[in-house]
Scaffold this active site. Structure first.
Site, mmCIF file in Angstrom:
data_model
loop_
_atom_site.group_PDB
_atom_site.id
_atom_site.type_symbol
_atom_site.label_atom_id
_atom_site.label_comp_id
_atom_site.label_asym_id
_atom_site.label_seq_id
_atom_site.Cartn_x
_atom_site.Cartn_y
_atom_site.Cartn_z
ATOM 1 N N LYS A 1 42.379 68.997 35.664
ATOM 2 C CA LYS A 1 41.532 69.962 34.942
ATOM 3 C C LYS A 1 40.271 70.269 35.748
ATOM 4 O O LYS A 1 39.872 71.431 35.874
ATOM 5 C CB LYS A 1 41.160 69.416 33.551
ATOM 6 C CG LYS A 1 42.301 69.443 32.544
ATOM 7 C CD LYS A 1 42.636 70.864 32.109
ATOM 8 C CE LYS A 1 43.696 70.918 31.020
ATOM 9 N NZ LYS A 1 44.161 72.289 30.738
ATOM 10 N N ILE B 1 41.168 67.932 19.686
ATOM 11 C CA ILE B 1 41.300 69.027 18.701
ATOM 12 C C ILE B 1 42.265 68.577 17.608
ATOM 13 O O ILE B 1 43.314 68.001 17.904
ATOM 14 C CB ILE B 1 41.825 70.315 19.380
ATOM 15 C CG1 ILE B 1 40.860 70.747 20.497
ATOM 16 C CG2 ILE B 1 42.005 71.429 18.364
ATOM 17 C CD1 ILE B 1 41.368 71.920 21.334
ATOM 18 N N GLY C 1 52.442 75.650 22.217
ATOM 19 C CA GLY C 1 51.569 74.487 22.026
ATOM 20 C C GLY C 1 50.660 74.711 20.830
ATOM 21 O O GLY C 1 50.619 75.789 20.230
ATOM 22 N N GLY D 1 52.034 78.648 27.656
ATOM 23 C CA GLY D 1 52.048 77.473 26.766
ATOM 24 C C GLY D 1 51.916 77.903 25.314
ATOM 25 O O GLY D 1 51.279 77.237 24.499
ATOM 26 N N ASP E 1 56.536 80.418 27.742
ATOM 27 C CA ASP E 1 56.708 79.019 27.357
ATOM 28 C C ASP E 1 58.085 78.594 27.864
ATOM 29 O O ASP E 1 58.939 79.435 28.164
ATOM 30 C CB ASP E 1 56.628 78.863 25.825
ATOM 31 C CG ASP E 1 56.312 77.429 25.408
ATOM 32 O OD1 ASP E 1 55.148 77.147 25.063
ATOM 33 O OD2 ASP E 1 57.229 76.575 25.460
ATOM 34 N N ASP F 1 59.269 78.702 33.585
ATOM 35 C CA ASP F 1 58.391 77.678 34.137
ATOM 36 C C ASP F 1 57.107 78.350 34.643
ATOM 37 O O ASP F 1 57.173 79.302 35.430
ATOM 38 C CB ASP F 1 59.165 77.030 35.301
ATOM 39 C CG ASP F 1 58.412 75.910 35.967
ATOM 40 O OD1 ASP F 1 57.180 75.851 35.855
ATOM 41 O OD2 ASP F 1 59.082 75.102 36.633
ATOM 42 N N TYR G 1 45.437 63.886 34.563
ATOM 43 C CA TYR G 1 45.135 65.075 33.740
ATOM 44 C C TYR G 1 43.688 65.535 33.966
ATOM 45 O O TYR G 1 43.417 66.716 34.200
ATOM 46 C CB TYR G 1 45.373 64.711 32.278
ATOM 47 C CG TYR G 1 44.974 65.745 31.266
ATOM 48 C CD1 TYR G 1 45.724 66.892 31.063
ATOM 49 C CD2 TYR G 1 43.841 65.554 30.463
ATOM 50 C CE1 TYR G 1 45.361 67.818 30.102
ATOM 51 C CE2 TYR G 1 43.477 66.479 29.507
ATOM 52 C CZ TYR G 1 44.238 67.608 29.331
ATOM 53 O OH TYR G 1 43.867 68.526 28.381
HETATM 54 N N1 SER Z 1 43.432 66.119 23.905
HETATM 55 C C1 SER Z 1 43.601 65.891 25.307
HETATM 56 C C2 SER Z 1 44.365 64.651 25.566
HETATM 57 O O1 SER Z 1 44.266 63.762 24.764
HETATM 58 C C3 SER Z 1 42.283 65.766 25.994
HETATM 59 O O2 SER Z 1 41.843 67.033 26.349
HETATM 60 O O3 SER Z 1 45.014 64.539 26.563
#
Ligand code: SER
Length: 333
Positions: free
Chosen positions: A154, A186, A11, A8, A34, A53, A150
């Site tokens: 995780k 972030i 990113g 990744g 990537d 991939d 998601y």
């Molecule tokens: N920044 C991420 C999201 O919004 C959360 O870890 O999916």
């Protein structure tokens, strides 16, 4: 000579991390994976750029073995809003991709010795009850009932990593040293996120510097923890380098500061008085952020590997975001 592998790589975290890895150890090869070739900002820093991939078993095995990769930063993932649009694709990329990289780590460990596997996890592993009041900072073992695909991915991958580290640790010559960080939202001065639900903070600031209006997709009072990108990269590197005997858990919270969407808008307006921020909450995205903690307790990271963020809310805007974002867009401060 050993090498880094970063999945990744294009990113937001990948780009920032690669710049730091290169500055810190210019002679250590950087292998990237990537879907697309490396963006201009990192291309000259990359030793071998693999395109493919992350779920493909053959995608980077040869290069990783040839260069004796000893540290993997497995950053490739689809983020939370994107995952709610296509949960099964999300599961495939996020879970099968991680399993694939753990298998690679295991085979590298068997062939060449210990591999450190660093995995960015997220506040999305937490799921607070609907209508929860502003709570005390959340510790790592509380409220682990994620509501998004998601977050589920995780949390599961943290366990998968813990399993690989524990189980395969007992094999001769093999060791996967798995370490995970649970990041808040972030914010970077250089790049914008795609498909996340904390994206409104970055989007608001990047729109303001460009003189564009922005409609925030969460309510004004929505309060989440955030962190500046340089702190996120520092946390990844600190955890990667922490002595194994000081670590007491697999996944650590790391925190910056908590701030509401309205407070971000006010700071943006202070620095860019012409900014046009409005609020148009999206119900799906609002439900996601409402299930996430307002604040993270990162005292374990502080105790075990001396973590503390460099930026508080004031210095984040004054010393990092505003100068960095203005420089990025060529706007005078
Ligand atoms: N920044 C991420 C999201 O919004 C959360 O870890 O999916």
């Amino acid at each position: 000579m050993s090498a880094f592998l970063i999945t990744g790589a294009n990113g937001e975290i990948g780009q920032a991390l690669i710049r730091h890895l290169h500055d810190g150890a210019p002679e250590k090869p950087i292998i990237t994976l990537d879907l697309k070739p490396p963006v201009e900002a990192i291309a000259p820093l990359v030793t071998i750029a693999l395109t493919g991939d992350v779920t493909d078993p053959d995608v980077c095995s040869e290069a990783a073995h040839a260069h004796k990769v000893d540290t993997i930063f497995h950053l490739a993932a689809l983020l939370s809003t994107r995952c709610e649009q296509d949960p099964e694709l999300c599961h495939h990329v996020n879970v099968d991709g991680t399993l694939n990289m753990l298998r690679l780590a295991r085979s590298l460990g068997t062939a060449h010795g210990r591999v450190t596997f660093v995995f960015p996890s997220s506040i999305a592993v937490y799921g607070l009850p609907v209508g929860h009041a502003t709570s005390a900072p959340i510790r790592e073992d509380e409220h682990l009932a994620p509501t998004t695909m998601y977050g589920i991915n995780k949390l599961y991958c943290e366990h998968l990593g813990r399993y690989y580290a524990r189980f395969y640790h007992q094999e001769a010559n093999s060791s996967v040293d798995f370490r995970a960080l649970r990041f808040p939202g972030i914010i970077s001065a250089q790049t914008l996120p795609t498909g996340g639900t904390t994206d409104y903070a970055s989007e608001m600031i990047h729109a303001a510097v460009q003189g564009k209006p922005y409609a925030t997709f969460v309510q004004e009072e929505t309060t989440l923890p955030f962190m500046m990108m340089p702190d996120a990269v520092r946390a990844l590197l600190m955890l990667a380098q922490a002595p194994a005997d000081r670590l007491t858990r697999t996944a650590y919270n790391v925190n910056g500061f908590s701030i509401s969407a309205a407070q971000i808008a006010a700071l943006v307006a202070r620095h860019f008085p012409a900014s046009q921020v409005s609020f148009a909450p999206n119900p799906v995205r609002q439900r996601i952020v409402d299930s996430w903690p307002n604040e993270l307790d990162d005292s374990r990271a502080q105790t075990d590997w001396d973590w503390s963020p460099a930026f508080d809310v004031e210095s984040a805007f004054a010393d990092y975001l505003i100068p960095g974002i203005c420089a990025h867009y060529g706007v005078e401060t």
